[in-house]
Design an enzyme around this catalytic site. Structure first.
Site, PDB file in Angstrom:
ATOM      1  N   GLY A 110       0.788  -1.226   0.000  1.00 24.01           N
ATOM      2  CA  GLY A 110       0.000   0.000   0.000  1.00 24.01           C
ATOM      3  C   GLY A 110       0.818   1.273   0.000  1.00 24.01           C
ATOM      4  O   GLY A 110       1.973   1.301   0.421  1.00 24.01           O
ATOM      5  N   CYS A 145      -4.093  10.302  -5.803  1.00 21.50           N
ATOM      6  CA  CYS A 145      -3.495   9.945  -7.091  1.00 21.50           C
ATOM      7  C   CYS A 145      -4.297  10.438  -8.279  1.00 21.50           C
ATOM      8  O   CYS A 145      -3.747  10.806  -9.305  1.00 21.50           O
ATOM      9  CB  CYS A 145      -3.350   8.433  -7.160  1.00 21.50           C
ATOM     10  SG  CYS A 145      -4.896   7.602  -6.774  1.00 21.50           S
ATOM     11  N   GLU A 185      -1.657   0.249  -9.307  1.00 22.78           N
ATOM     12  CA  GLU A 185      -2.370   1.533  -9.207  1.00 22.78           C
ATOM     13  C   GLU A 185      -1.309   2.588  -8.986  1.00 22.78           C
ATOM     14  O   GLU A 185      -0.770   2.714  -7.876  1.00 22.78           O
ATOM     15  CB  GLU A 185      -3.343   1.508  -8.027  1.00 22.78           C
ATOM     16  CG  GLU A 185      -4.483   0.532  -8.178  1.00 22.78           C
ATOM     17  CD  GLU A 185      -5.504   0.976  -9.222  1.00 22.78           C
ATOM     18  OE1 GLU A 185      -5.333   2.050  -9.817  1.00 22.78           O
ATOM     19  OE2 GLU A 185      -6.456   0.227  -9.439  1.00 22.78           O
ATOM     20  N   GLU A 208      -9.098  -2.022  -9.767  1.00 20.37           N
ATOM     21  CA  GLU A 208      -9.629  -2.347  -8.450  1.00 20.37           C
ATOM     22  C   GLU A 208     -11.111  -1.971  -8.464  1.00 20.37           C
ATOM     23  O   GLU A 208     -11.565  -1.214  -9.327  1.00 20.37           O
ATOM     24  CB  GLU A 208      -8.875  -1.570  -7.363  1.00 20.37           C
ATOM     25  CG  GLU A 208      -7.412  -1.988  -7.310  1.00 20.37           C
ATOM     26  CD  GLU A 208      -6.690  -1.573  -6.043  1.00 20.37           C
ATOM     27  OE1 GLU A 208      -6.665  -0.361  -5.756  1.00 20.37           O
ATOM     28  OE2 GLU A 208      -6.154  -2.465  -5.356  1.00 20.37           O
ATOM     29  N   LYS A 213      -1.900   3.859 -19.688  1.00 26.99           N
ATOM     30  CA  LYS A 213      -0.535   4.343 -19.913  1.00 26.99           C
ATOM     31  C   LYS A 213       0.308   4.088 -18.644  1.00 26.99           C
ATOM     32  O   LYS A 213       0.181   3.030 -18.030  1.00 26.99           O
ATOM     33  CB  LYS A 213      -0.565   5.810 -20.347  1.00 26.99           C
ATOM     34  CG  LYS A 213      -1.388   6.002 -21.636  1.00 26.99           C
ATOM     35  CD  LYS A 213      -1.024   7.255 -22.406  1.00 26.99           C
ATOM     36  CE  LYS A 213      -1.542   8.502 -21.802  1.00 26.99           C
ATOM     37  NZ  LYS A 213      -1.452   9.681 -22.640  1.00 26.99           N
ATOM     38  N   ASN A 243      -1.316   7.343   1.368  1.00 27.85           N
ATOM     39  CA  ASN A 243      -2.318   8.412   1.375  1.00 27.85           C
ATOM     40  C   ASN A 243      -3.693   7.961   1.863  1.00 27.85           C
ATOM     41  O   ASN A 243      -4.403   8.738   2.484  1.00 27.85           O
ATOM     42  CB  ASN A 243      -2.397   9.087   0.000  1.00 27.85           C
ATOM     43  CG  ASN A 243      -2.803   8.113  -1.083  1.00 27.85           C
ATOM     44  OD1 ASN A 243      -2.632   6.903  -0.938  1.00 27.85           O
ATOM     45  ND2 ASN A 243      -3.341   8.628  -2.163  1.00 27.85           N
ATOM     46  N   LEU A 245       6.807 -15.010 -12.509  1.00 27.77           N
ATOM     47  CA  LEU A 245       5.603 -14.807 -13.328  1.00 27.77           C
ATOM     48  C   LEU A 245       4.352 -14.564 -12.492  1.00 27.77           C
ATOM     49  O   LEU A 245       3.301 -15.168 -12.719  1.00 27.77           O
ATOM     50  CB  LEU A 245       5.385 -15.999 -14.270  1.00 27.77           C
ATOM     51  CG  LEU A 245       6.269 -16.020 -15.502  1.00 27.77           C
ATOM     52  CD1 LEU A 245       5.887 -17.177 -16.421  1.00 27.77           C
ATOM     53  CD2 LEU A 245       6.183 -14.714 -16.294  1.00 27.77           C
ATOM     54  N   GLU A 304       3.867  14.795 -11.433  1.00 30.36           N
ATOM     55  CA  GLU A 304       2.977  14.588 -10.297  1.00 30.36           C
ATOM     56  C   GLU A 304       3.597  15.221  -9.054  1.00 30.36           C
ATOM     57  O   GLU A 304       4.723  14.904  -8.683  1.00 30.36           O
ATOM     58  CB  GLU A 304       2.761  13.087 -10.058  1.00 30.36           C
ATOM     59  CG  GLU A 304       1.766  12.840  -8.939  1.00 30.36           C
ATOM     60  CD  GLU A 304       1.567  11.366  -8.614  1.00 30.36           C
ATOM     61  OE1 GLU A 304       2.572  10.629  -8.507  1.00 30.36           O
ATOM     62  OE2 GLU A 304       0.403  10.952  -8.462  1.00 30.36           O
TER      63      GLU A 304
END
Ligand code: NDP
Length: 699
Positions: free
Chosen positions: A361, A495, A461, A673, A666, A364, A455, A596
């Site tokens: 995780g 995000c 995210e 999720e 991208k 935020n 694999l 960002e």
């Protein structure tokens, strides 16, 4: 810095008059490097460079104004060259240690020890203190090296150690190179310089930390945060609003992670054999427990993250509970399909769990992220090992306790604690079949690369720099409200934030006026005060990063409308508070518009027509989210269909109901999720062929 010349003055003379101006500029720059190498800074006059290039001094002045302009452009070209090579090397490096090495190897590469560009570079160093333009280039170059080093080292060391080691490495790179250059490359060559730096970094990274030598201190009343005999390292979690240490937590190493995987593997079999409805019942009870403890959990989340209690008590815990409840319902509906294969056969698919999966995780939305990952995983019959971010380790433990109280078998949901190293133990473990990560793009790359060895499946995210487009027919107050939600919730640490706010020229003045009024009225303060709307940023490092972007916005020419500073009034001086900040007159190529920031910084950009704004909105490597405000619903759907983003809003921003899949395109991520879509990512299909006739065999 010191790239090899690819043009010579004779080539310049061969240019026809209609060749692009950029090529001419580059050629003059290469001639300037030659000149600096041969006759030094003082000897390199405009006239002398023009003569070498075989053109008139007037032509050189046409491109660069004067000598300072020409030399600044040359210095910038050298610095950009090394910057590009470093970026490429960093992109290829798979690990944080590899990224440190990439910085060393690029800056001390053989071509940097080349007489020609090396001497030119030396000439610049000599003038940096006297010429403002050169100073600017050199500052950017140095900051970039330092921040690349810091970023990589933060994955390997505590933040303060990472900072000081990064500064040492940067100083050594420059020092070794400078000594070599001043000795005319006698004192060191590229290979020995790199070997020296590599040995230094290795010795520093192997150096035992004090925590290695002392027994770990035990924590804080949060359950499992207790001293464990023989544990080597620990870390502290701090309230970013006050600096208060909330807990000291033992780091889970290889032995703990291996034990957690073994326990999860055993528990998962029993868990997966329960009917979905029984798994759902336990998730549903856990949701009820979270809701009943909303006040307590929201307060803990606020202390650990610095976010206002008015947010954590309304969103963080409740949205986590909604998620558990949603997947509790879906658990009983999981099914494969039946396929008719004619009279002699039929087929069916079974939707089966993956086994042991792991969640990693970000800091935020710590509890919400733990729920978004664990609820679908457990509903599908997997066991999950979850690692919260080192900065916010507390509420994941509370979630584990709630699951246990709700009747989840021991081992089905476990929490491991630590930094990137602990995360890497999860990505490397062959017993784990999938990693779901929320984090930065760079972390996503590293995790995916590590997962390739065994694999593992991945859900990523990652970050974003999302556009929010306000057309001239939008309801202005709604658009302003959306922009506020899309920039300042959680002090901008979201995000999906729409930090590039494109506003139609016809309404920009009115939009800005209302926006500025509402932003100025926002209440910054103690996150535990229910009236507070803007809390603290997560850490001092992060605050420094945000303030650095604000300074860049100003220096790149954006107009500061409001905010733009740290808030240190009264007790807030102990925390990391930054005023909500709005920039106007932004351009697409400014750093605050491209990168960002993950803080309370909004960039307002003007546009005139739909075609233009769609192209500009898509001109980014990210693709997490996008928003459109307009009363013309035909246009809304048309524009949304053309935006390259995984999650979109029409006439709203940043609402994320659990029913709707969430994720990016991208560089913003892979997989989804939430919603039914997450089920696909936590199950695998087994196809079964069932024969109903005899076996016809030619043998
Ligand atoms: P990081 O990428 O720094 O860290 C995310 C998690 O990954 C942390 O738990 C971290 O450990 C761990 N980690 C770091 N390196 C590795 C590695 N090599 N292998 C395994 N695990 C690793 O992100 P932040 O925590 O700084 O979060 C901010 C970022 O997250 C922003 O870019 C933001 O956009 C993104 N984000 C994306 C969301 C989305 O849904 N798309 C939602 C929220 C945030 P450690 O504890 O040491 O930090």
């Amino acid at each position: 810095m010191r790239g090899r010349a690819s043009f010579r003055s004779t080539e310049l003379n061969r240019q026809s008059s209609d060749e692009p101006e950029e090529a001419r500029r580059r050629q003059l720059i290469e001639v300037t490097i030659d000149s600096l190498a041969e006759v030094g800074y003082v000897g390199s006059t405009l006239a002398q460079i023009a003569q070498r290039a075989g053109v008139s001094p007037g032509l050189v002045a046409h491109y660069f104004d004067d000598k300072d302009g020409l030399l600044e452009a040359t210095f910038r070209t050298l610095a950009r060259g090394i910057g590009d090579r470093m970026r490429e090397a960093l992109r290829r490096a798979g690990t944080p240690r590899g990224r440190v090495q990439a910085v060393i190897d690029t800056n001390l590469a053989p071509e940097e020890f080349d007489q020609r560009t090396g001497t030119a570079w030396l000439a610049f160093w000599g003038q940096v203190l006297h010429v403002r333009g050169l100073k600017r280039v050199q500052t950017v170059y140095q900051r970039r090296m330092l921040s690349n080093l810091r970023h990589a080292l933060k994955r390997l060391l505590p933040a303060d150690e990472a900072r000081s080691l990064a500064a040492m490495i940067a100083a050594m790179i420059d020092g070794v190179w400078l000594r070599a250059a001043l000795s005319r490359w006698q004192e060191a060559d590229s290979e020995s310089a790199r070997a020296m730096l590599t040995a230094f970094v290795d010795s520093r990274l192997r150096k035992p930390t004090p925590a290695d030598e002392e027994p770990p201190f035990a924590g804080s009343g949060t359950g499992r945060i207790s001293a464990r005999a023989g544990r080597a390292r620990s870390f502290k979690t701090v309230n970013p609003a006050t600096g208060e240490v909330l807990a000291e937590i033992a780091v889970d190493g290889p032995a703990e992670v291996a034990a957690a995987v073994a326990k999860a593997a055993a528990a998962q079999k029993e868990w997966a054999s329960l009917p979905g409805v029984a798994r759902g019942r336990i998730l549903r009870r856990a949701a009820d427990i979270l809701r009943a403890r909303n006040a307590e959990l929201a307060e803990l989340e606020t202390r650990d993250t610095g976010k206002p209690i008015q947010e954590t008590s309304a969103v963080d815990v409740i949205s986590g509970a909604d998620c558990l409840e949603y997947y509790a319902g879906l658990a009983a509906t999981l099914a494969g399909e039946h396929l008719d294969l004619g009279p002699q056969a039929f087929g069916y698919t079974r939707r089966e769990p993956l086994g042991v999966v792991a969640g990693i995780g970000a800091w935020n939305y710590p509890l919400q992220i733990a729920c978004w990952k664990s609820a679908p995983a457990l509903a599908c019959g997997n066991a999950m090992i979850f690692k919260p971010a080192e900065l916010t380790p507390l509420t994941a433990i509370k979630l584990r306790d709630a699951f246990a109280e709700a009747g989840l078998p021991d081992g089905v949901f476990q929490v491991v604690q630590g930094m990137a190293d602990t995360g890497r133990l999860l990505t490397a473990h062959p017993g784990i079949r999938k990693i779901s990560l929320t984090g930065e793009v760079g972390t996503g790359r590293a995790v995916m690369a590590d997962c390739a060895a065994s694999l593992k499946q991945v859900t990523l995210e990652l970050g974003g720099k999302s556009p929010l487009i306000v057309f001239d027919d939008a309801v202005l107050d709604n658009a302003v409200g959306g922009a506020l939600l899309g920039n300042f919730y959680s002090a901008g640490e979201v995000c999906s934030n729409g930090t590039r706010v494109f506003v139609h020229r016809a309404i920009k003045a009115a939009f800005l006026e209302r926006l500025a009024a509402r932003v100025s009225a926002m209440r910054i303060g103690d996150p535990l005060d229910p009236a507070t709307q803007v809390g603290a940023l997560i850490s001092e490092d992060h605050m420094t990063k945000v303030l650095t972007y604000i300074a860049r916005g100003k220096s790149e020419g954006a107009r500061l409308v409001t905010g733009g500073h740290r808030v240190t009034r009264g007790d807030l001086a102990n925390g990391f508070f930054v005023a909500p900040t709005v920039f106007d007159e932004c351009h697409d190529d400014m750093a605050i518009v491209r990168e960002e920031i993950f803080g309370p910084v909004m960039s307002v950009l003007e546009f005139e027509d739909e075609e233009e704004v769609v192209a500009r909105a898509n001109a980014t490597e990210f693709g997490l989210a996008a928003g459109v405000f307009t009363n013309d619903l035909t246009r809304a759907h048309r524009v949304i269909a053309r935006l390259q983003a995984g999650t979109c809003w029409i006439n709203h921003y940043n609402v994320t109901p659990i029913e709707l899949p969430f994720g990016g395109v991208k560089l913003s991520g892979l997989g989804r999720e939430n919603g039914r879509a997450a089920i696909e990512h936590y199950t695998q299909l087994k196809s079964v062929y069932v024969a109903m006739g005899n076996v016809e065999s030619p043998y």
